[in-house]
Design an enzyme around this catalytic site. Structure first.
Site, mmCIF file in Angstrom:
data_model
loop_
_atom_site.group_PDB
_atom_site.id
_atom_site.type_symbol
_atom_site.label_atom_id
_atom_site.label_comp_id
_atom_site.label_asym_id
_atom_site.label_seq_id
_atom_site.Cartn_x
_atom_site.Cartn_y
_atom_site.Cartn_z
ATOM 1 C CE1 TYR A 27 98.540 -54.632 7.894
ATOM 2 C CE2 TYR A 27 99.503 -52.851 9.171
ATOM 3 C CZ TYR A 27 98.975 -54.118 9.103
ATOM 4 O OH TYR A 27 98.871 -54.875 10.240
ATOM 5 C CD GLU A 80 102.406 -57.471 13.636
ATOM 6 O OE1 GLU A 80 103.529 -57.124 14.068
ATOM 7 O OE2 GLU A 80 101.609 -56.680 13.120
ATOM 8 C CD1 TRP A 131 103.955 -52.309 8.741
ATOM 9 C CD2 TRP A 131 104.393 -54.347 9.537
ATOM 10 N NE1 TRP A 131 102.841 -53.097 8.528
ATOM 11 C CE2 TRP A 131 103.093 -54.353 9.017
ATOM 12 C CE3 TRP A 131 104.896 -55.529 10.093
ATOM 13 C CZ2 TRP A 131 102.274 -55.492 9.018
ATOM 14 C CZ3 TRP A 131 104.089 -56.656 10.099
ATOM 15 C CH2 TRP A 131 102.798 -56.624 9.560
#
Length: 178
Positions: free
Chosen positions: A17, A39, A47
């Site tokens: 990522y 998000e 995350w």
């Protein structure tokens, strides 16, 4: 405090990522919607949790097809709330479905979600937050800031000395071109 550029390299989830998506400009509606959904769902969680569930999110939300998600009804809401592979939070699920409908409206007014973002760029983060709160559901300062950083609308995704930073600059993020 450690920066993502310190933590991500070599990590099986964060690494790809960080190296291939985070901070790079995004213009594709599906990719922008996916990032917004992720998000929103990250709020209150790590995350890493979201990245590990990303494929399940993709499946649960019809590959982040805005029109399909906007058409989700009660049966879809219940299916999502029963899906242990995603984050089963009613407010987040409702926000995703509502926000897909908002993106359809933005298409009519600005041609696309990216067109809406480009129309309002550049704004300081505080103004972006106000705009997102007026437009979308479940979009506070952290969600908006990370969404905009991750899609190339705000700087700060990478340290200046991170090797990925130069690749991002070469890709021409919106914040760099203003």
């Amino acid at each position: 405090m450690a920066h993502y550029c310190d933590l991500a390299p070599g990590h099986p989830w964060h690494g790809p990522y960080h190296e291939n998506e985070y901070g790079f400009p995004v213009g594709d509606e599906t990719a922008l919607f996916e990032r917004l959904v992720l998000e929103i769902n990250q709020a209150g969680l790590s995350w890493l949790t979201v990245l590990k569930k990303r494929d399940t999110f993709r499946h649960a939300f019809d590959n982040f097809d805005v029109d399909r998600v906007a058409a989700f009804g009660d049966a879809d809401r219940e299916r999502l709330l029963g899906d242990a592979g995603i984050i089963r939070n009613r407010l987040k699920v409702e926000a995703v479905i509502h926000n897909a409908g908002v993106i359809q409206t933005l298409r009519e007014e600005h041609g696309s979600f990216a067109g809406w973002l480009d129309h309002h760029h550049p704004l300081p983060l505080a103004d972006w937050v106000k705009l997102f709160r007026r437009t979308f559901r479940f979009t506070g300062p952290e969600i908006v800031g990370e969404f905009l950083m991750s899609t190339g609308y705000l700087p700060g995704a990478h340290r200046d000395d991170c090797p990925i930073h130069q690749r991002i600059l070469a890709a021409g993020p919106a914040w760099y071109n203003t």
